[in-house]
Scaffold this active site. Structure first.
Site, PDB file in Angstrom:
ATOM      1  CG  HIS A 164      -5.837  30.879  22.703  1.00 36.94           C
ATOM      2  ND1 HIS A 164      -5.203  31.703  23.608  1.00 36.94           N
ATOM      3  CD2 HIS A 164      -5.754  31.520  21.516  1.00 36.94           C
ATOM      4  CE1 HIS A 164      -4.780  32.797  22.999  1.00 36.94           C
ATOM      5  NE2 HIS A 164      -5.093  32.708  21.719  1.00 36.94           N
ATOM      6  CG  ASP A 195      -4.224  31.112  26.733  1.00 39.98           C
ATOM      7  OD1 ASP A 195      -4.223  30.036  26.086  1.00 39.98           O
ATOM      8  OD2 ASP A 195      -4.487  32.213  26.223  1.00 39.98           O
ATOM      9  CB  SER A 275      -2.416  33.964  20.009  1.00 47.46           C
ATOM     10  OG  SER A 275      -3.565  34.593  20.459  1.00 47.46           O
ATOM     11  N   GLY A 333     -13.576  26.586  45.130  1.00 49.70           N
ATOM     12  CA  GLY A 333     -14.881  26.069  44.724  1.00 49.70           C
ATOM     13  C   GLY A 333     -16.045  26.972  45.058  1.00 49.70           C
TER      14      GLY A 333
END
Length: 430
Positions: A164, A195, A275, A333
């Protein structure tokens, strides 16, 4: 306490959610045409770790969209599951761009090293000693939308940061705090499901004397261990904070809406701009990559609850990203109902709230209301265990689910698929 938010100093959240909505709407339209329906259902993309309404680093966004009456409360209580974050040694695969027989190849993890507590010299603190050793390898990463942190892991110029942080950027600006020069970094690969991202810089631009950081085995981390974070909070270059490991085994929502497992919680102060920075143990080894924080709904900054992607996930994912390949994750799923609305009689296991159209669960005949009790004989006590077990598998693996349906136990064989890039749009009522 609001849900965790990414600690990226920029407008990542609004842009990520806008892209998620565009993808969801396009997929809904495609499915509507394929089914020759006169009108496509109104859907929304996943909400990505929302921050504080007062957070200046996460611009105000519109509501998550509208759903048909009666679905709103149910959907709010449904947790996206079987989504995952690359549990270590979980059989992750890499897309080899058609070079291999099956189109995928196993991942070879980066090595871990033993970690012994650093003994500071007389007159120094442990945190200060670790900072002196580790901070030269910590960098500032800037894109057109904000700034974050990264760190060097080898002498060939490989930097690790968050997905991100780089988002869709192909190149980023990198600065080592030791000399302040701006270096161009090329984004080699990203994995929204964990991430994580890898950036490459010219090895000749690495300041002399910089020692790359090494990874510890995060399975050896315990609650109460020392945790030291180094990063660029609010643009303040290479700030160090110290705390402890507050908890283990947490889960977080990844940028693409799936779930990251085995997350490390710490009270070391981390803030917007941290981050992608390293979380270090008392030996100066990396135990995690700082990614998200929880806020109290008033402050956008640290309240003592931060989260890091564990080092073993990083070790597993980074080698493929370094080569520009795509990491594949197993996918069942389903969406899990935690509200009790779908099956109010279930007391244990994971209740399926809905089944994704075209997914492996639908192909196997799983239904809303089924309660997953076991996978390959391994007990499933709650939704988290279901997610963890699926994340330990690889796309293409065949598994046997023991489910309870209408009070009767039955076994269902499922072949797991490769996870889509985004959490699929929820188009059916749970």
């Amino acid at each position: 306490m609001t849900p965790p938010k990414h600690i990226w100093s920029g407008g990542w959240e609004a842009e990520s959610e806008a892209e998620a909505r565009r993808r969801a709407e396009a997929e809904a339209e495609r499915q509507a045409h394929a089914a020759e329906q006169p009108e496509a259902p109104t859907t929304t993309g996943p909400t990505i770790a929302p921050g504080s309404p007062a957070d200046p680093y996460a611009p105000e966004r519109g509501r998550a969209g509208t759903t048909s009456r009666g679905r709103v409360a149910a959907l709010m209580a449904v947790t996206i599951l079987v989504i995952g974050g690359a549990a270590f040694a979980a059989g992750l695969l890499l897309d080899d761009n058609g070079d291999g027989k099956n189109g995928t190849t196993p991942v070879a993890a980066l090595p871990s090293v033993g970690s012994k507590p650093i003994k500071p010299a007389r007159g120094q603190t442990r945190a200060g000693t670790i900072y002196t050793q580790a901070s030269p390898a910590v960098v500032s990463i800037r894109t057109s939308t904000g700034t974050g942190t990264g760190f060097l892991i080898d002498k060939s110029g490989t930097l690790v940061t968050n997905d991100h942080v780089v988002e869709t950027a192909k190149t980023v600006q990198v600065k080592f705090g030791t000399d302040g020069r701006t270096i161009q970094g090329d984004v080699k690969g990203v994995d929204p499901s964990s991430d994580l991202a890898v950036v490459h810089i010219d090895p000749g631009t690495i300041p002399g004397g910089t020692t790359p950081l090494e990874f510890a085995d995060s399975r050896g981390v315990s609650v109460g261990d020392v945790a030291i974070a180094i990063g660029n909070p609010f643009g303040l270059d290479r700030t160090v904070t110290e705390g402890i490991v507050s908890s283990l085994g947490r889960t977080l929502k990844a940028p693409n809406g799936f779930q990251i497992d085995d997350v490390i919680q710490t009270d070391a102060a981390i803030n917007p701009g941290n981050s992608g920075g390293p979380l270090l143990d008392d030996g100066g080894k990396v135990i995690g990559v700082n990614s998200q924080i929880a806020t109290n709904g008033v402050s956008a900054g640290n309240v003592g609850i931060g989260f890091a992607v564990p080092s073993n996930t990083v070790r597993q994912v980074v080698p493929g990203l370094k080569e520009g390949k795509t990491v594949s994750h197993a996918w069942l799923g389903v969406q899990i109902d935690t509200s009790g609305a779908t099956n109010p009689n279930a007391t244990s296991g994971a209740v399926i709230g809905s089944v994704e159209t075209g997914g492996p669960a639908e192909s196997a005949g799983l239904q809303a209301g089924d309660v997953v009790k076991r996978i390959d004989g391994q007990a499933v006590q709650d939704p988290t265990e279901l997610s963890t077990i699926i994340n330990s598998k690889a796309p293409g693996n065949k598994i046997k689910l023991t489910v309870e349906r209408n009070g009767q136990s039955q076994e269902v064989d499922v072949t797991l698929q490769n996870r889509p890039q985004q959490v699929p749009s929820q188009t059916q009522t749970p």
